[in-house]
Every structure is written in structure tokens, then in C-alpha cells.
Design a protein around this motif. Structure first.
Motif, PDB file in Angstrom:
ATOM      1  N   VAL A   1      -7.592  -8.447 -15.965  1.00  0.00           N
ATOM      2  CA  VAL A   1      -7.188  -9.160 -14.759  1.00  0.00           C
ATOM      3  C   VAL A   1      -8.333 -10.076 -14.376  1.00  0.00           C
ATOM      4  N   GLY A   2      -8.009 -11.323 -14.097  1.00  0.00           N
ATOM      5  CA  GLY A   2      -9.039 -12.281 -13.724  1.00  0.00           C
ATOM      6  C   GLY A   2      -8.560 -13.202 -12.627  1.00  0.00           C
ATOM      7  N   LYS A   3      -9.441 -14.097 -12.226  1.00  0.00           N
ATOM      8  CA  LYS A   3      -9.113 -15.066 -11.184  1.00  0.00           C
ATOM      9  C   LYS A   3      -9.624 -16.430 -11.599  1.00  0.00           C
ATOM     10  N   THR A   4      -8.970 -17.458 -11.087  1.00  0.00           N
ATOM     11  CA  THR A   4      -9.448 -18.813 -11.309  1.00  0.00           C
ATOM     12  C   THR A   4      -8.991 -19.715 -10.169  1.00  0.00           C
ATOM     13  N   THR A   5      -9.809 -20.711  -9.900  1.00  0.00           N
ATOM     14  CA  THR A   5      -9.447 -21.726  -8.923  1.00  0.00           C
ATOM     15  C   THR A   5      -8.956 -22.985  -9.623  1.00  0.00           C
ATOM     16  N   LYS A   6      -8.926 -22.955 -10.944  1.00  0.00           N
ATOM     17  CA  LYS A   6      -8.508 -24.122 -11.719  1.00  0.00           C
ATOM     18  C   LYS A   6      -6.987 -24.304 -11.626  1.00  0.00           C
ATOM     19  N   VAL A   7      -6.569 -25.554 -11.560  1.00  0.00           N
ATOM     20  CA  VAL A   7      -5.144 -25.864 -11.476  1.00  0.00           C
ATOM     21  C   VAL A   7      -4.442 -25.479 -12.774  1.00  0.00           C
ATOM     22  N   ASP A   8      -5.058 -25.784 -13.908  1.00  0.00           N
ATOM     23  CA  ASP A   8      -4.458 -25.461 -15.210  1.00  0.00           C
ATOM     24  C   ASP A   8      -4.925 -24.063 -15.633  1.00  0.00           C
TER      25      ASP A   8
ATOM     26  N   LYS B   1      -0.628 -12.458 -24.071  1.00  0.00           N
ATOM     27  CA  LYS B   1       0.381 -12.939 -23.133  1.00  0.00           C
ATOM     28  C   LYS B   1      -0.339 -13.170 -21.812  1.00  0.00           C
ATOM     29  N   MET B   2      -0.026 -14.276 -21.140  1.00  0.00           N
ATOM     30  CA  MET B   2      -0.694 -14.638 -19.895  1.00  0.00           C
ATOM     31  C   MET B   2       0.354 -14.781 -18.799  1.00  0.00           C
ATOM     32  N   PHE B   3       0.069 -14.211 -17.644  1.00  0.00           N
ATOM     33  CA  PHE B   3       0.981 -14.417 -16.528  1.00  0.00           C
ATOM     34  C   PHE B   3       0.258 -14.291 -15.198  1.00  0.00           C
ATOM     35  N   ILE B   4       0.839 -14.921 -14.181  1.00  0.00           N
ATOM     36  CA  ILE B   4       0.272 -14.905 -12.835  1.00  0.00           C
ATOM     37  C   ILE B   4       0.702 -13.629 -12.131  1.00  0.00           C
ATOM     38  N   LEU B   5      -0.262 -12.963 -11.518  1.00  0.00           N
ATOM     39  CA  LEU B   5       0.022 -11.796 -10.684  1.00  0.00           C
ATOM     40  C   LEU B   5       0.192 -12.197  -9.223  1.00  0.00           C
ATOM     41  N   GLU B   6      -0.614 -13.166  -8.787  1.00  0.00           N
ATOM     42  CA  GLU B   6      -0.572 -13.563  -7.380  1.00  0.00           C
ATOM     43  C   GLU B   6      -1.198 -14.937  -7.209  1.00  0.00           C
ATOM     44  N   GLU B   7      -0.631 -15.724  -6.312  1.00  0.00           N
ATOM     45  CA  GLU B   7      -1.218 -17.012  -5.925  1.00  0.00           C
ATOM     46  C   GLU B   7      -1.881 -16.830  -4.570  1.00  0.00           C
TER      47      GLU B   7
ATOM     48  N   TYR C   1      -7.270 -22.356 -18.888  1.00  0.00           N
ATOM     49  CA  TYR C   1      -8.431 -21.509 -18.603  1.00  0.00           C
ATOM     50  C   TYR C   1      -8.314 -20.172 -19.337  1.00  0.00           C
ATOM     51  N   CYS C   2      -7.127 -19.568 -19.328  1.00  0.00           N
ATOM     52  CA  CYS C   2      -6.910 -18.296 -20.021  1.00  0.00           C
ATOM     53  C   CYS C   2      -7.029 -18.448 -21.538  1.00  0.00           C
ATOM     54  N   ARG C   3      -6.487 -19.529 -22.076  1.00  0.00           N
ATOM     55  CA  ARG C   3      -6.598 -19.762 -23.521  1.00  0.00           C
ATOM     56  C   ARG C   3      -8.064 -19.902 -23.939  1.00  0.00           C
ATOM     57  N   GLU C   4      -8.875 -20.457 -23.061  1.00  0.00           N
ATOM     58  CA  GLU C   4     -10.299 -20.611 -23.353  1.00  0.00           C
ATOM     59  C   GLU C   4     -10.991 -19.260 -23.508  1.00  0.00           C
TER      60      GLU C   4
END
Length: 83
Positions: A17-24, A58-64, A28-31
Motif C-alpha cells: 500500500v502506498g501513496k502519491t500526490t502525482k496525477v498519473d 495489479k494496481m488499483f486505487i484504495l482511496e482518493e 508512478y506505480c509502474r515505476e
């Protein structure tokens, strides 16, 4: 700003589980994967796991989130949830 999860593609078992402020956030996850494969000296748990997985997770959003404080709190919640 999002909280995201990286999971095993076949089972969808969340392993990070991670966080990012990046729009894309997907880029970021692929990196994470590209960095893990190209730089063997990295010693973070996520890099060991991604090298062993050997494929894009597999990548998915948990929360915005709307603020950095909310982002930090949400990250702690989701890490505890998946632990």
C-alpha cells in the motif's frame, strides 16, 4: 492524491500500500516495478517482492484524498487494514 495498492495479478492479494500526490498514479506505480528490476541494490520490501513476482503487479486505487494530512491518515489506515 491517492492511496494505491499493488497486488499479485492472479490472486489480487494486496502486497503493498502506498501513496502519491502525482496525477498519473499508474505511471508512478509502474515505476516501482521498473526500478525494482533495474536496480538490484534496492533493499525495500516492495522491491524484493516485485523482483520475485517478475511481472507488473495489479494496481488499483484504495482511496482518493483532498489534503496531505488526509493522505497520510488514509495510508496508515489501509496499511493496518491489509496487515
Amino acid at each position: 492524491m491517492v492511496i494505491y495498492a499493488l497486488a499479485v495479478p492472479d490472486t489480487e492479494e494486496v502486497r503493498y500500500v502506498g501513496k502519491t500526490t502525482k496525477v498519473d498514479w499508474q505511471k508512478y506505480c509502474r515505476e516501482h516495478f521498473e526500478t525494482a528490476i533495474s536496480k538490484r541494490k534496492l533493499r525495500r520490501h516492495v522491491h524484493f517482492w516485485l523482483r520475485k513476482l517478475g511481472q507488473q503487479p495489479k494496481m488499483f486505487i484504495l482511496e482518493e484524498c483532498d489534503s496531505k494530512d488526509e493522505l497520510n491518515e488514509a495510508e496508515r489506515f489501509w496499511i493496518d487494514w491489509y496487515r
